[in-house]
Design a protein around this motif. Structure first.
Motif, mmCIF file in Angstrom:
data_model
loop_
_atom_site.group_PDB
_atom_site.id
_atom_site.type_symbol
_atom_site.label_atom_id
_atom_site.label_comp_id
_atom_site.label_asym_id
_atom_site.label_seq_id
_atom_site.Cartn_x
_atom_site.Cartn_y
_atom_site.Cartn_z
ATOM 1 N N PRO A 53 0.805 -1.218 0.000
ATOM 2 C CA PRO A 53 0.000 0.000 0.000
ATOM 3 C C PRO A 53 0.839 1.268 0.000
ATOM 4 O O PRO A 53 1.949 1.300 0.530
ATOM 5 N N ARG A 54 0.270 2.278 -0.593
ATOM 6 C CA ARG A 54 0.828 3.623 -0.531
ATOM 7 C C ARG A 54 -0.291 4.532 -0.023
ATOM 8 O O ARG A 54 -1.415 4.486 -0.526
ATOM 9 N N ILE A 55 0.010 5.337 0.975
ATOM 10 C CA ILE A 55 -0.962 6.277 1.527
ATOM 11 C C ILE A 55 -0.930 7.530 0.670
ATOM 12 O O ILE A 55 0.102 8.189 0.559
ATOM 13 N N LEU A 56 -2.073 7.852 0.061
ATOM 14 C CA LEU A 56 -2.144 9.011 -0.828
ATOM 15 C C LEU A 56 -2.489 10.300 -0.094
ATOM 16 O O LEU A 56 -2.140 11.380 -0.542
ATOM 17 N N GLY A 57 -3.204 10.175 1.011
ATOM 18 C CA GLY A 57 -3.575 11.355 1.776
ATOM 19 C C GLY A 57 -4.667 11.019 2.775
ATOM 20 O O GLY A 57 -5.263 9.938 2.719
ATOM 21 N N PRO A 58 -4.959 11.937 3.689
ATOM 22 C CA PRO A 58 -6.000 11.702 4.685
ATOM 23 C C PRO A 58 -7.352 11.482 4.007
ATOM 24 O O PRO A 58 -7.657 12.106 2.994
ATOM 25 N N TYR A 59 -8.126 10.580 4.561
ATOM 26 C CA TYR A 59 -9.500 10.303 4.111
ATOM 27 C C TYR A 59 -9.552 9.765 2.683
ATOM 28 O O TYR A 59 -10.567 9.874 2.016
#
Length: 190
Positions: free
Chosen positions: A78-84
């Motif tokens: 996974p890569r976190i793209l941004g909050p929410y």
């Protein structure tokens, strides 16, 4: 007591329970989850299996991931793209470099985006009916909701120590259930 407070309290207790289980198994190596997973779930060569890089006391999927890669599965992290936002999964091979992302999570660098067939995810606790308690950001819930809308056959697998099971897990409507839980003892479908 509000559901938010119940979940917060549950997270504190779950972290302590997971830490004790992690300490108990630490000296046995990381292959605890291979037999239970491969005895029940059978990703085919070419299928995309999304996993994660264990952090702290999380159940470590790396030996299982290496075996699945050897079997011909494509691995994604996974890569976190941004909050929410939902997570983005990027193809990765064991041994390739990773970069620090948000929350000190190691992520693949500039890899190709992939849509997984299986998603193996960490958790703090799970219930006998297949719900998971995460860290409270909702990343996996948003991700599973989006993936299930696009690909109804996707299989969500929680990876945990058996000691992380709890009977009174607080659940909200937006909490996406697991399809499977794999522990060091067994694999169970919901």
């Amino acid at each position: 007591m509000s559901l938010r407070t119940q979940k917060s309290d549950a997270r504190v207790a779950a972290k302590a329970r997971r830490a004790r289980a992690h300490a108990a198994y630490k000296g046995l190596g990381g292959g605890l989850f291979i037999q239970p997973f491969t005895g029940a779930l059978h990703p085919a060569p070419g299928q995309v299996v999304a996993a994660y890089v264990a952090k702290g006391t999380e159940a470590d999927p790396s030996p299982l991931v290496a075996l699945l890669a050897e079997h011909g599965c494509q691995i994604a992290l996974p890569r976190i793209l941004g909050p929410y936002m939902a997570l983005s999964f990027r193809l990765w091979s064991p041994g390739e470099p990773l970069v620090p992302g948000p929350f000190d999570v190691l992520e693949p660098g500039g890899a190709t985006e992939a849509q997984p067939d299986f998603v193996i995810m960490p958790l703090l606790a799970f219930s006998p009916d297949g719900h998971r308690l995460g860290y409270g950001g909702g990343y996996y819930d948003r991700t599973l909701e989006a993936l299930r809308a696009q690909k109804p056959g996707i299989i969500a697998v929680g990876l945990a120590f058996a000691a992380q099971e709890v009977t009174n897990l607080p659940v909200e409507p937006e909490d996406e259930p697991l399809d499977w839980i794999v522990t060091e003892r067994s694999a169970r479908a919901f």
